[in-house]
Design an enzyme around this catalytic site. Structure first.
Site, short mmCIF file in Angstrom:
data_model
loop_
_atom_site.label_atom_id
_atom_site.label_comp_id
_atom_site.label_asym_id
_atom_site.label_seq_id
_atom_site.Cartn_x
_atom_site.Cartn_y
_atom_site.Cartn_z
NE ARG A 1 -9.54 -8.25 3.69
CZ ARG A 1 -9.00 -7.20 3.07
NH1 ARG A 1 -8.03 -6.51 3.66
NH2 ARG A 1 -9.40 -6.86 1.86
CG HIS B 1 -5.49 -0.83 5.93
ND1 HIS B 1 -6.03 -2.04 6.28
CD2 HIS B 1 -5.87 -0.62 4.65
CE1 HIS B 1 -6.69 -2.55 5.26
NE2 HIS B 1 -6.60 -1.71 4.25
NE ARG C 1 -3.85 -2.18 2.40
CZ ARG C 1 -3.67 -3.36 2.99
NH1 ARG C 1 -2.55 -3.62 3.64
NH2 ARG C 1 -4.61 -4.28 2.95
CG ASP D 1 -7.33 -4.41 8.48
OD1 ASP D 1 -7.33 -4.82 7.31
OD2 ASP D 1 -6.77 -3.34 8.83
#
Ligand code: APR
Length: 313
Positions: free
Chosen positions: A156, A180, A93, A153
């Site tokens: 998940r 993140h 990212r 998150d």
């Protein structure tokens, strides 16, 4: 705050995979009227019209329209920023930093000028840095600029635990803090299945594997898709945050928020447990973290700060 007398006006900037899917969740869950904005001519208008034409089937009275023109977003209650490029396989990212900073800076200037009282939810990556940038550029109080990452998150992590145990996702509670990225901090001490501590149900080594899969959750999808990153779960996570704000639910959720001394952190955005309501981040909850969890959180925050320092604006 009293309930609104009109439907909530929600602007979603970026009508790509994440923006359009977010709009889909918002309209199907009837959370408000949606303004979709994109720099690509026709993209926002076309997707919005397509979605509007689904409302008679979905039974949703929400209106949705797409534009390139920020003036049409004026007076929005909630703004979701998804504009920017997604990563490709092999990219982190953080590789998106400079490109997305230029885009998010421009978007933050525009939306804050037209909707000075809005709550902004940032989704563009690298998430924590882009949220910090949006807060600085908009001049909004930090409470009204929040990043969406922790809900995703955590979802998940909850999914992987439910799959492992063969139980309902509804019964799995968890809390993932931190940035993140690879340095996110799933809190095992806050993870339970209908109140049963997860450590009683999943052996330590196996739990470590599920935590690793969670931290790698975005990359797992990127590697499968090859041409973009996740969008269904990110869109659903945004919709849950929008619902908390629009209905003033005071949900306790993890989100990227601005630190002013909490957990020993300062002038950085990082995922923490908050109370999310009509005012945005109404409270940051101070948990007694285990020493290794606190150290991991601080390490994660240091990585975000290092990236903030790299911003070339
Ligand atoms: N103003 C408005 N829209 C813009 C701008 C801008 N300045 N620059 C780019 N966009 C739009 C693009 O035209 C595109 O439609 O942002 C959209 C991004 O969509 P996708 O390329 O499909 O990317 P997406 O998968 O939606 O991801 C967007 O969210 O999860 C994060 O890492 C992801 O940073 C990425 C962002």
């Amino acid at each position: 705050m009293a309930r609104r007398e009109r439907r909530c006006k929600i602007t979603v900037v970026g009508a790509g995979q994440v923006g359009a899917t977010t709009a889909h969740w918002l309209v199907s869950e009837q959370l408000g009227d949606v303004m979709l904005v994109d720099i690509a001519e026709g993209m926002a208008a076309g997707k919005a019209l397509d979605l509007l034409e689904a409302t008679p089937i979905a039974g949703s009275d929400c209106f949705i329209v797409g534009h390139c023109d920020y003036a049409k977003t004026a007076g929005s209650d909630i703004i979701v920023i998804t504009a920017g490029v997604p990563r490709k396989p092999g990219m982190s990212r953080d590789d998106l930093l400079q490109t997305n900073a230029g885009i998010v800076k421009d978007v933050a200037e525009q939306v804050s000028r037209h909707s000075p009282d809005a709550v902004i939810i940032v989704v563009s990556n690298p998430l924590d840095v882009m949220t910090w940038l949006t807060m600085k550029v908009s001049g909004f109080p930090p409470e009204r600029v929040i990043g969406m990452a922790g809900v995703l998150d955590t979802a998940r992590f909850r999914t992987f635990i439910a799959l492992e145990l063969g139980v309902s996702v509804e019964d799995v509670q968890a809390m993932v803090l931190g940035g993140h990225g690879d340095s996110m901090v799933p809190l095992v001490s806050c993870t339970s299945v209908s109140g049963i501590p997860v450590a009683q149900l999943i052996p330590h080594d196996r739990l470590a594997e599920l935590i690793k899969r969670t931290a790698n959750g975005g990359a797992e999808i990127v590697n499968l898709l090859k041409t973009g990153s996740a969008f269904y779960a990110p869109g659903a996570a945004v919709a849950q945050m929008v619902e908390a704000i629009e209905r003033d639910k005071k949900r306790v959720l993890p989100a990227a928020v601005y630190c002013r001394g909490e957990y020993g952190l300062d002038d950085v955005y990082i995922g923490l447990p908050i109370v999310l309501g009509a005012g945005g981040c109404e409270k940051i909850l101070q948990l007694q973290l285990a020493p290794d969890e606190l150290e991991a959180l601080r390490k994660s925050a240091a990585e975000v700060k290092a990236n903030i320092a790299k911003l070339k604006l």
